[in-house]
Design a protein around this motif. Structure first.
Motif, mmCIF file in Angstrom:
data_model
loop_
_atom_site.group_PDB
_atom_site.id
_atom_site.type_symbol
_atom_site.label_atom_id
_atom_site.label_comp_id
_atom_site.label_asym_id
_atom_site.label_seq_id
_atom_site.Cartn_x
_atom_site.Cartn_y
_atom_site.Cartn_z
ATOM 1 N N VAL A 243 0.835 -1.208 0.000
ATOM 2 C CA VAL A 243 0.000 0.000 0.000
ATOM 3 C C VAL A 243 0.867 1.255 0.000
ATOM 4 N N PHE A 244 1.842 1.315 0.895
ATOM 5 C CA PHE A 244 2.689 2.501 0.972
ATOM 6 C C PHE A 244 3.521 2.677 -0.294
ATOM 7 N N MET A 245 3.954 1.591 -0.901
ATOM 8 C CA MET A 245 4.695 1.705 -2.151
ATOM 9 C C MET A 245 3.805 2.264 -3.257
ATOM 10 N N ILE A 246 2.552 1.835 -3.329
ATOM 11 C CA ILE A 246 1.630 2.338 -4.346
ATOM 12 C C ILE A 246 1.392 3.828 -4.164
ATOM 13 N N ILE A 247 1.196 4.266 -2.915
ATOM 14 C CA ILE A 247 0.960 5.686 -2.652
ATOM 15 C C ILE A 247 2.166 6.518 -3.071
ATOM 16 N N ILE A 248 3.360 6.097 -2.653
ATOM 17 C CA ILE A 248 4.575 6.848 -2.955
ATOM 18 C C ILE A 248 4.848 6.875 -4.458
ATOM 19 N N ALA A 249 4.557 5.777 -5.141
ATOM 20 C CA ALA A 249 4.899 5.663 -6.559
ATOM 21 C C ALA A 249 3.914 6.365 -7.483
ATOM 22 N N THR A 250 2.634 6.366 -7.145
ATOM 23 C CA THR A 250 1.625 6.883 -8.077
ATOM 24 C C THR A 250 1.304 8.362 -7.894
ATOM 25 N N PHE A 289 7.432 1.434 -10.120
ATOM 26 C CA PHE A 289 7.817 0.743 -8.895
ATOM 27 C C PHE A 289 6.600 0.164 -8.168
ATOM 28 N N ALA A 290 5.431 0.741 -8.396
ATOM 29 C CA ALA A 290 4.206 0.204 -7.787
ATOM 30 C C ALA A 290 3.873 -1.178 -8.329
ATOM 31 N N HIS A 291 4.414 -1.514 -9.505
ATOM 32 C CA HIS A 291 4.091 -2.785 -10.156
ATOM 33 C C HIS A 291 5.266 -3.758 -10.207
ATOM 34 N N THR A 292 6.476 -3.302 -9.883
ATOM 35 C CA THR A 292 7.650 -4.159 -10.030
ATOM 36 C C THR A 292 8.295 -4.570 -8.711
ATOM 37 N N THR A 293 7.893 -3.968 -7.606
ATOM 38 C CA THR A 293 8.586 -4.220 -6.328
ATOM 39 C C THR A 293 7.822 -5.122 -5.378
ATOM 40 N N SER A 294 6.654 -5.600 -5.780
ATOM 41 C CA SER A 294 5.812 -6.352 -4.841
ATOM 42 C C SER A 294 6.519 -7.593 -4.291
ATOM 43 N N PHE A 295 7.200 -8.340 -5.154
ATOM 44 C CA PHE A 295 7.877 -9.553 -4.704
ATOM 45 C C PHE A 295 8.893 -9.251 -3.605
ATOM 46 N N TYR A 296 9.650 -8.195 -3.771
ATOM 47 C CA TYR A 296 10.695 -7.860 -2.805
ATOM 48 C C TYR A 296 10.086 -7.350 -1.498
ATOM 49 N N LEU A 297 8.980 -6.620 -1.588
ATOM 50 C CA LEU A 297 8.287 -6.175 -0.377
ATOM 51 C C LEU A 297 7.700 -7.366 0.372
ATOM 52 N N TYR A 298 7.085 -8.301 -0.367
ATOM 53 C CA TYR A 298 6.502 -9.486 0.273
ATOM 54 C C TYR A 298 7.581 -10.346 0.931
ATOM 55 N N THR A 299 8.735 -10.451 0.252
ATOM 56 C CA THR A 299 9.825 -11.260 0.806
ATOM 57 C C THR A 299 10.362 -10.659 2.103
ATOM 58 N N LEU A 300 10.434 -9.345 2.168
ATOM 59 C CA LEU A 300 10.943 -8.679 3.366
ATOM 60 C C LEU A 300 9.959 -8.731 4.525
ATOM 61 N N THR A 301 8.656 -8.691 4.237
ATOM 62 C CA THR A 301 7.659 -8.527 5.298
ATOM 63 C C THR A 301 6.890 -9.800 5.641
ATOM 64 N N GLY A 302 6.902 -10.810 4.800
ATOM 65 C CA GLY A 302 6.094 -12.014 5.038
ATOM 66 C C GLY A 302 6.933 -13.260 5.222
ATOM 67 N N THR A 303 6.921 -13.827 6.433
ATOM 68 C CA THR A 303 7.695 -15.046 6.696
ATOM 69 C C THR A 303 7.190 -16.209 5.851
#
Length: 353
Positions: A243-250, A289-303
């Motif tokens: 969510v925060f990445m989408i806000i910052i990027a768009t 970045f709102a469409h290309t960074t999701s995997f890296y955000l999920y990897t950092l935040t989701g065990t």
């Protein structure tokens, strides 16, 4: 005059470098990350979660943005190679498809936020809204609604002549100057950035409030339910990061679109056009970045996401091996999953390592 000429060249060169460097970088991030997203969200531990299904569907639309929209925009922005500048049909369809696809991707993340709120509610009737059936209906409805809301581009967008950053008159695909372009800018700001972002934050806060109300009862629930709660919390963390990445990027590009629509009728110098072009290129690249960074955000935040990713990597590094199982009269071949401790051989009822 000489200083202005140098400044214009520097600004144009900077705009060119932004597109040449950042777009391939974004493409590489998205190509790798989104493919892993598809593999992970279709794993047995995640594919039955409605929230994961929203993530997966959003990933599919982001794949279109990365593999179709980004290369076309790179060729158009950096090399002026775009058939949409010379063919009216391609101009209309290309703009409509690109803008609607990335908007749908963001709105599906909004649906995932709503699903987390439904899932964490104390009201049983509200919790029933968190289901795969509802998710499939919601994805279909969102896709149809966004497609209809962007269909005006097919009617009004056309090839028009404008002054480029070098001061030359060139064709481009855009809406007519005036009220329509201002409306489109507001439409873009509200539909792509502000509205989904506001709803994401709203559902996020409501979900956190539901979780706080549940915390006192965590110690009294069975272990299985506690494991499910941990999975839900991890999905929520993944969602908040996205969510925060989408806000910052768009948001920057939406503001830029609004500014250009209000100033489109003004007479601008070549220097001002070059400055605005650089700002637009930077803001436009950031939106990806709102469409290309999701995997890296999920990897950092989701065990749970990291665990599934590690399983996929291990499966690629150590493909399943065939183990010979011997009996008195014949030999049976049993496929076994790889083990970190070596190959397990089962022979005549005894296990040897």
């Amino acid at each position: 005059m000489s200083s202005n000429y140098i400044a214009i060249n520097q600004l144009n060169q900077a705009a060119y470098m932004v597109v040449i460097v950042e777009t391939p970088f974004n493409f590489a991030l998205g190509a790798i990350g989104l493919i892993f997203n598809v593999l992970i969200f279709t794993r047995p531990s995640l594919r039955n979660e409605p929230c994961s299904f929203y993530f997966f569907s959003s990933t599919c639309f982001s794949l279109f943005v990365v593999f179709v929209s980004m290369p076309v925009r790179l060729l158009a922005s950096a090399y002026n190679i775009d058939t949409a500048y010379y063919n009216r049909g391609i101009c209309k369809i290309e703009t409509f498809a690109f803008d609607s696809a990335r908007t749908i991707s963001c709105w599906l993340i909004t649906c995932a936020c709503a699903d987390r709120f439904f899932h964490s509610s104390l009201n049983a009737n509200i919790r029933r809204l968190s289901s795969l059936k509802i998710a499939k209906w919601a994805i279909g409805i969102i896709t149809v609604i966004i497609t209809i809301l962007y269909s005006h581009m097919i009617v009004y967008y056309d090839i028009i002549n404008v002054s480029d950053r070098f001061g030359n008159v060139t064709p481009t695909c855009n809406g007519p100057v005036g009220i329509y372009r201002s409306i489109v800018a507001f439409w873009y700001l509200i539909l792509y950035s502000l509205c989904p972002s506001f709803l994401m934050l709203l559902f996020g806060f409501l979900t956190l409030n539901n979780i706080r109300r549940h915390r006192r009862a965590v110690s009294n629930v069975p272990r299985t339910n506690q494991i499910l709660r941990r999975t839900d919390n991890q999905l929520l963390r993944m969602l908040i990061a996205q969510v925060f990445m989408i806000i910052i990027a768009t948001l920057p590009f939406s503001i830029y679109q609004l500014y250009t629509s209000f100033t489109s009728s003004f007479t601008k110098s070549t220097l001002q056009i070059a400055q605005e072009n650089l700002a637009g290129r930077i803001a436009g690249v950031i939106t990806y970045f709102a469409h290309t960074t999701s995997f890296y955000l999920y990897t950092l935040t989701g065990t749970i996401f990291r665990k599934e990713f590690i399983k996929i990597i291990q499966r690629c590094r150590h493909p399943a091996r065939n183990i010979v199982h011997s009996s008195q009269n014949n030999t049976h071949v049993i496929p076994m999953a790889p083990s970190n401790r070596g190959i397990t051989t089962v022979q005549s009822g005894n296990v040897q390592k």
